[in-house]
Design an enzyme around this catalytic site. Structure first.
Site, PDB file in Angstrom:
ATOM      1  N   GLY A 156       0.581 -16.548 -20.215  1.00  0.00           N
ATOM      2  CA  GLY A 156       0.535 -18.012 -20.161  1.00  0.00           C
ATOM      3  C   GLY A 156      -0.886 -18.466 -19.898  1.00  0.00           C
ATOM      4  O   GLY A 156      -1.845 -17.739 -20.158  1.00  0.00           O
ATOM      5  N   ARG A 157      -1.008 -19.668 -19.329  1.00  0.00           N
ATOM      6  CA  ARG A 157      -2.357 -20.229 -19.102  1.00  0.00           C
ATOM      7  C   ARG A 157      -3.208 -19.295 -18.239  1.00  0.00           C
ATOM      8  O   ARG A 157      -4.374 -19.030 -18.537  1.00  0.00           O
ATOM      9  CB  ARG A 157      -2.259 -21.553 -18.347  1.00  0.00           C
ATOM     10  CG  ARG A 157      -1.677 -22.695 -19.108  1.00  0.00           C
ATOM     11  CD  ARG A 157      -1.732 -23.920 -18.191  1.00  0.00           C
ATOM     12  NE  ARG A 157      -1.129 -25.091 -18.773  1.00  0.00           N
ATOM     13  CZ  ARG A 157       0.167 -25.361 -18.715  1.00  0.00           C
ATOM     14  NH1 ARG A 157       1.002 -24.526 -18.112  1.00  0.00           N
ATOM     15  NH2 ARG A 157       0.651 -26.459 -19.275  1.00  0.00           N
ATOM     16  N   ILE A 158      -2.629 -18.808 -17.122  1.00  0.00           N
ATOM     17  CA  ILE A 158      -3.428 -17.998 -16.192  1.00  0.00           C
ATOM     18  C   ILE A 158      -3.735 -16.632 -16.819  1.00  0.00           C
ATOM     19  O   ILE A 158      -4.860 -16.132 -16.731  1.00  0.00           O
ATOM     20  CB  ILE A 158      -2.710 -17.861 -14.835  1.00  0.00           C
ATOM     21  CG1 ILE A 158      -2.529 -19.251 -14.194  1.00  0.00           C
ATOM     22  CG2 ILE A 158      -3.482 -16.935 -13.893  1.00  0.00           C
ATOM     23  CD1 ILE A 158      -1.626 -19.279 -12.963  1.00  0.00           C
ATOM     24  N   ARG A 179       6.835 -12.816 -23.960  1.00  0.00           N
ATOM     25  CA  ARG A 179       7.965 -13.061 -24.871  1.00  0.00           C
ATOM     26  C   ARG A 179       7.464 -13.467 -26.253  1.00  0.00           C
ATOM     27  O   ARG A 179       7.937 -13.004 -27.262  1.00  0.00           O
ATOM     28  CB  ARG A 179       8.863 -14.167 -24.310  1.00  0.00           C
ATOM     29  CG  ARG A 179      10.013 -13.607 -23.489  1.00  0.00           C
ATOM     30  CD  ARG A 179      10.889 -14.701 -23.022  1.00  0.00           C
ATOM     31  NE  ARG A 179      10.076 -15.802 -22.490  1.00  0.00           N
ATOM     32  CZ  ARG A 179      10.563 -16.880 -21.896  1.00  0.00           C
ATOM     33  NH1 ARG A 179      11.853 -17.024 -21.767  1.00  0.00           N
ATOM     34  NH2 ARG A 179       9.780 -17.820 -21.428  1.00  0.00           N
ATOM     35  N   ILE A 238      -0.290 -11.176  -8.983  1.00  0.00           N
ATOM     36  CA  ILE A 238      -0.555 -12.524  -8.474  1.00  0.00           C
ATOM     37  C   ILE A 238       0.548 -13.480  -8.948  1.00  0.00           C
ATOM     38  O   ILE A 238       0.365 -14.695  -8.907  1.00  0.00           O
ATOM     39  CB  ILE A 238      -1.938 -13.069  -8.908  1.00  0.00           C
ATOM     40  CG1 ILE A 238      -2.093 -13.026 -10.433  1.00  0.00           C
ATOM     41  CG2 ILE A 238      -3.065 -12.327  -8.217  1.00  0.00           C
ATOM     42  CD1 ILE A 238      -3.279 -13.848 -10.941  1.00  0.00           C
ATOM     43  N   ALA A 239       1.685 -12.907  -9.390  1.00  0.00           N
ATOM     44  CA  ALA A 239       2.761 -13.748  -9.943  1.00  0.00           C
ATOM     45  C   ALA A 239       3.667 -14.232  -8.820  1.00  0.00           C
ATOM     46  O   ALA A 239       3.446 -15.295  -8.223  1.00  0.00           O
ATOM     47  CB  ALA A 239       3.522 -12.967 -10.993  1.00  0.00           C
ATOM     48  N   ARG A 240       4.660 -13.467  -8.506  1.00  0.00           N
ATOM     49  CA  ARG A 240       5.565 -13.728  -7.398  1.00  0.00           C
ATOM     50  C   ARG A 240       6.105 -12.386  -6.924  1.00  0.00           C
ATOM     51  O   ARG A 240       6.279 -11.478  -7.739  1.00  0.00           O
ATOM     52  CB  ARG A 240       6.770 -14.571  -7.836  1.00  0.00           C
ATOM     53  CG  ARG A 240       6.543 -16.068  -7.911  1.00  0.00           C
ATOM     54  CD  ARG A 240       6.427 -16.702  -6.523  1.00  0.00           C
ATOM     55  NE  ARG A 240       6.289 -18.144  -6.608  1.00  0.00           N
ATOM     56  CZ  ARG A 240       5.144 -18.816  -6.710  1.00  0.00           C
ATOM     57  NH1 ARG A 240       3.999 -18.168  -6.760  1.00  0.00           N
ATOM     58  NH2 ARG A 240       5.132 -20.130  -6.771  1.00  0.00           N
ATOM     59  N   GLU A 269       8.140 -12.384   1.202  1.00  0.00           N
ATOM     60  CA  GLU A 269       6.969 -12.760   1.997  1.00  0.00           C
ATOM     61  C   GLU A 269       7.310 -13.893   2.966  1.00  0.00           C
ATOM     62  O   GLU A 269       8.207 -14.685   2.680  1.00  0.00           O
ATOM     63  CB  GLU A 269       5.797 -13.159   1.074  1.00  0.00           C
ATOM     64  CG  GLU A 269       6.044 -14.389   0.229  1.00  0.00           C
ATOM     65  CD  GLU A 269       4.906 -14.655  -0.757  1.00  0.00           C
ATOM     66  OE1 GLU A 269       4.478 -13.729  -1.485  1.00  0.00           O
ATOM     67  OE2 GLU A 269       4.457 -15.812  -0.805  1.00  0.00           O
ATOM     68  N   HIS A 287      -0.991 -14.500  -0.337  1.00  0.00           N
ATOM     69  CA  HIS A 287      -0.611 -15.543  -1.318  1.00  0.00           C
ATOM     70  C   HIS A 287      -1.653 -16.677  -1.347  1.00  0.00           C
ATOM     71  O   HIS A 287      -1.336 -17.832  -1.037  1.00  0.00           O
ATOM     72  CB  HIS A 287       0.787 -16.095  -0.991  1.00  0.00           C
ATOM     73  CG  HIS A 287       1.442 -16.771  -2.172  1.00  0.00           C
ATOM     74  ND1 HIS A 287       2.792 -16.794  -2.382  1.00  0.00           N
ATOM     75  CD2 HIS A 287       0.908 -17.471  -3.213  1.00  0.00           C
ATOM     76  CE1 HIS A 287       3.073 -17.468  -3.488  1.00  0.00           C
ATOM     77  NE2 HIS A 287       1.933 -17.891  -4.009  1.00  0.00           N
ATOM     78  N   ILE A 288      -2.879 -16.305  -1.712  1.00  0.00           N
ATOM     79  CA  ILE A 288      -3.975 -17.281  -1.675  1.00  0.00           C
ATOM     80  C   ILE A 288      -4.684 -17.426  -3.031  1.00  0.00           C
ATOM     81  O   ILE A 288      -5.794 -17.938  -3.087  1.00  0.00           O
ATOM     82  CB  ILE A 288      -5.021 -16.910  -0.587  1.00  0.00           C
ATOM     83  CG1 ILE A 288      -5.505 -15.456  -0.767  1.00  0.00           C
ATOM     84  CG2 ILE A 288      -4.470 -17.136   0.810  1.00  0.00           C
ATOM     85  CD1 ILE A 288      -6.681 -15.083   0.143  1.00  0.00           C
TER      86      ILE A 288
END
Ligand code: DGY
Length: 335
Positions: A156-158, A179, A238-240, A269, A287-288
């Site tokens: 995606g964008r990131i 996808r 860095i997703a979740r 977390e 998570h920063i």
């Protein structure tokens, strides 16, 4: 007409709260921790709108317990904490904050990859612990980033912003799994190749996980996928938490089937899998990834823009800039 009431569920920048106070009666949560569920429900009673982050669970039961709520506007881009279909079914508009954090989050993903590959935090601990006695040839020797193969899971964008850094700045070969295909011109500009998930795991020297967390992506990177990676490879999440199986990752790192990992997000977390805390070859951050001051301000301002528009006040009432369930606007919001 009486003013609408909104809750700002987390402590945010005071001047951004003032933007809301100009138009609404505003309730704030003064502590820095997320409100417990009962406190959140109590605070949302009689509220028309909620300013939330990625930490407030908004589900069907909460929506039913807060019948005046018409708009939930999050300053996070990830919205796995919000049951969007339940909101849509009840005529509650939901917005998130895409775009404004892309470059900052990509900077951080790249920094985490470099810190992981080049063993930066491990080296710092070694020095601070007084273990550095002399220079030596293989002390803290890690993997190269420049010229390596950068694997991106979630383009995606990131993901694309990370790929641009790798391609243009570090001469990396870009491979990805997503996808959908990137548009042909973007694929060509990045010289990127789309692979199956298994081939991505086999090919990447450095894998960055940036895919949203959904029921379909739960443990997308589990023991079987980790086993495909090169023993010299690194993995950054860095997703979740939950996209990567943290227990399986801790095992792979401890057993040396994967060289190192950099993690900004964790399953459950702020708890961290104990296996990850015990081993040196993991860089851990709380998570920063989007936490630069300008970006956090931009995220919060975008959530305010959304809330103003959604509740029909301010400079551009009506169409929120970044809605997730625009279909709700086709019918009257909850009254
Ligand atoms: C986001 O915006 O999704 C960040 O991870 C902060 O929650």
């Amino acid at each position: 007409m009486s003013r609408k009431t909104v809750l700002v569920a987390r402590r945010i920048f005071p001047d951004i709260v003032e933007r809301l106070r100009a138009e609404f009666d505003v309730r704030t949560s003064d502590g820095d921790a997320p409100l417990a569920r009962e406190a959140l429900v109590a605070a949302l009673q009689d509220c028309d709108g909620a300013f939330v982050t990625g930490t407030e669970p908004i589900d069907a039961a909460l929506l039913d317990a807060c019948p005046r709520l018409k708009a939930v506007c999050s300053m996070a881009v990830g919205y796995n904490n919000i049951d969007v279909p339940a909101c849509t079914a009840r005529g509650v508009l939901v917005t998130n904050a895409p775009g404004v954090l892309t470059e900052t989050t990509a900077d951080f993903g790249f920094a985490l990859m470099m810190a992981t590959a080049r063993r930066i935090t491990e080296g710092e601990r070694f020095l601070r612990d007084g273990l550095w006695k002399h220079w030596s040839v293989d002390m803290m020797a890690g993997a190269d980033v420049h010229g390596a193969t950068l694997g991106i899971l979630g383009m995606g964008r990131i993901g694309q912003a990370i790929a641009r850094r790798g391609h243009a700045g570090f001469d990396m070969r870009i491979v990805y799994h997503n996808r959908s295909h990137l548009p042909a011109e973007e694929e060509a500009a990045l010289k990127a190749t789309r692979l199956s998930l298994d081939d991505l795991m086999r090919t990447a020297d450095h894998l960055v996980v940036v895919t949203p967390y959904t029921p379909q992506t739960h443990h997308l990177v589990g023991a079987a996928q980790l086993a495909l990676m090169k023993p010299t490879a690194t993995l950054v999440n860095i997703a979740r938490g939950g996209v990567v199986d943290d227990a399986a990752l801790a095992r792979a790192l401890a057993e040396g089937t994967l060289a190192a990992a950099g993690l900004d997000v964790f399953e459950g977390e702020p708890a961290v899998h104990p296996g990850l805390l015990e081993i040196p070859n993991v860089v851990l951050t709380p998570h920063i990834a989007s936490a630069s001051i300008p970006t956090r301000r931009a995220m919060a301002n975008l959530a305010v823009d959304n809330l103003l528009a959604a509740l029909g006040v301010g400079p551009s009432p009506g169409l929120p800039p970044t809605p997730l369930n625009l279909e709700v606007l086709a019918r009257p919001l909850r009254t």
